[in-house]
Design an enzyme around this catalytic site. Sequence first.
Site, PDB file in Angstrom:
ATOM      1  N   ALA A  44       1.558 -70.528  62.351  1.00  0.00           N
ATOM      2  CA  ALA A  44       2.178 -69.425  63.084  1.00  0.00           C
ATOM      3  C   ALA A  44       2.039 -68.088  62.365  1.00  0.00           C
ATOM      4  CB  ALA A  44       3.658 -69.747  63.332  1.00  0.00           C
ATOM      5  N   TYR A 112       1.272 -83.713  63.133  1.00  0.00           N
ATOM      6  CA  TYR A 112       1.327 -83.033  61.844  1.00  0.00           C
ATOM      7  C   TYR A 112       1.121 -84.014  60.692  1.00  0.00           C
ATOM      8  CZ  TYR A 112       3.510 -79.091  64.311  1.00  0.00           C
ATOM      9  OH  TYR A 112       3.771 -78.047  65.160  1.00  0.00           O
ATOM     10  N   TYR A 113       0.365 -83.559  59.684  1.00  0.00           N
ATOM     11  CA  TYR A 113       0.202 -84.284  58.425  1.00  0.00           C
ATOM     12  C   TYR A 113       0.475 -83.270  57.312  1.00  0.00           C
ATOM     13  CZ  TYR A 113      -1.939 -87.559  61.614  1.00  0.00           C
ATOM     14  OH  TYR A 113      -2.159 -88.406  62.666  1.00  0.00           O
ATOM     15  N   ARG A 114       1.760 -82.965  57.179  1.00  0.00           N
ATOM     16  CA  ARG A 114       2.142 -81.874  56.276  1.00  0.00           C
ATOM     17  C   ARG A 114       3.293 -82.272  55.346  1.00  0.00           C
ATOM     18  NH1 ARG A 114       4.010 -77.830  61.024  1.00  0.00           N
ATOM     19  NH2 ARG A 114       3.464 -76.235  59.492  1.00  0.00           N
ATOM     20  N   ARG A 174      10.310 -76.635  66.199  1.00  0.00           N
ATOM     21  CA  ARG A 174       9.363 -77.730  66.314  1.00  0.00           C
ATOM     22  C   ARG A 174      10.122 -79.053  66.210  1.00  0.00           C
ATOM     23  NH1 ARG A 174       6.862 -73.952  67.660  1.00  0.00           N
ATOM     24  NH2 ARG A 174       4.770 -73.286  66.995  1.00  0.00           N
ATOM     25  N   LYS A 229      11.501 -64.900  75.630  1.00  0.00           N
ATOM     26  CA  LYS A 229      10.288 -65.151  76.422  1.00  0.00           C
ATOM     27  C   LYS A 229      10.547 -66.290  77.412  1.00  0.00           C
ATOM     28  CE  LYS A 229       8.598 -66.070  72.528  1.00  0.00           C
ATOM     29  NZ  LYS A 229       7.729 -66.686  71.494  1.00  0.00           N
ATOM     30  N   GLY A 259      -0.158 -71.545  70.293  1.00  0.00           N
ATOM     31  CA  GLY A 259      -0.509 -70.255  69.713  1.00  0.00           C
ATOM     32  C   GLY A 259      -0.110 -69.051  70.542  1.00  0.00           C
ATOM     33  N   ASP A 262       2.750 -66.913  68.969  1.00  0.00           N
ATOM     34  CA  ASP A 262       2.326 -66.123  67.807  1.00  0.00           C
ATOM     35  C   ASP A 262       1.543 -64.891  68.255  1.00  0.00           C
ATOM     36  OD1 ASP A 262       3.377 -68.236  66.235  1.00  0.00           O
ATOM     37  OD2 ASP A 262       1.484 -69.321  66.442  1.00  0.00           O
ATOM     38  N   ASP A 298      -6.439 -71.736  68.442  1.00  0.00           N
ATOM     39  CA  ASP A 298      -5.171 -71.133  68.034  1.00  0.00           C
ATOM     40  C   ASP A 298      -5.220 -69.610  68.103  1.00  0.00           C
ATOM     41  OD1 ASP A 298      -4.603 -73.784  67.395  1.00  0.00           O
ATOM     42  OD2 ASP A 298      -3.364 -73.205  65.683  1.00  0.00           O
TER      43      ASP A 298
END
Length: 315
Positions: A44, A112-114, A174, A229, A259, A262, A298
């Site tokens: 982001a 995700y792999y974080r 998220r 938004k 995306g 952002d 993105d």
Amino acid sequence: MNTAGHPSEAFDVVSIGESLAVLAPDSPTQLRDGPPLRLGVGGAESSVATYLALLGVRSAWIGRVGADPFGELVRRQLASVGADTSLMEIDEERPTGLYVKDPDRHKTSVYYYRERSAASFMNRGTLSRLPRTSIVHLSGITAALSDSCLDMMVHALMDRPVADAVMSFDINYRPQLWAVDTAASVLNALAGAADLVFVSVEEARTLWGTATADDVRVKLPTPQRLVVKNAGVGATLYQGTSDGVFVEAPVVRVTDTVGAGDAFAAGYLYGMLKRAPERARLRLGHLLAGGVLQTSSDIGMLPGMPHIENALRAA
């Protein structure tokens, strides 16, 4: 851990958060069918820095990556558009985060792999050499990564290590990263400490049970500016105690929504730096968001400068 260099000047916007490597199918084919994958960069805050750099803004990104090819990809891609990465931290022990997109006909899923990524070990020290800047941009994603990241966010928004900077905060909830019961109170507190907050109607409904943009303003009364938004409907800006200013979203053919938020934030911040009227800032947000909504990337195609200049002049 080391940093990539030393900043030589002040900036217009500094974005702080995790940037990751991204894997996505070349075509709108689900992962289970084994399509060829393309490698890119996402995140982001780095996306906001990218858009602003492409628009000629002096932007910088601060985050932490691993001493691996993915981390070097992040650095090179940001540098290629002119975003400053001199305060990017390089972690010799932990990897750069990764996420994978899985498109289908209705909505793109993200995996995700974080966990225990280099970025999840950011802390207050990450902010110790923050350069002078007009705006600091953060998002709620960072707060979900680890306790040290949350503490860094609290320090940034509540202690204000950059004097006189506008603190911009995108809720960016998220659900894959943390439970709503935890996130609701934390994100409310962080947003309450910011000067400018971006949030979607959908996020606010999930977090706080609000139904309308006006309800969100009641829930978040303290930010000087609040942008709510509402997907393809439009966006409402609340400033101080005044009534909301609504600008309708243009009709675009949506390929992927990842995306878009952002891009909207980057457009609004660009208008803010140009001292454009509030309606023009919202139009710029819609304009940039529309570019990414029509792609599977993105980062979307920027509109030509005549379109941007027209949006800046919009009353």
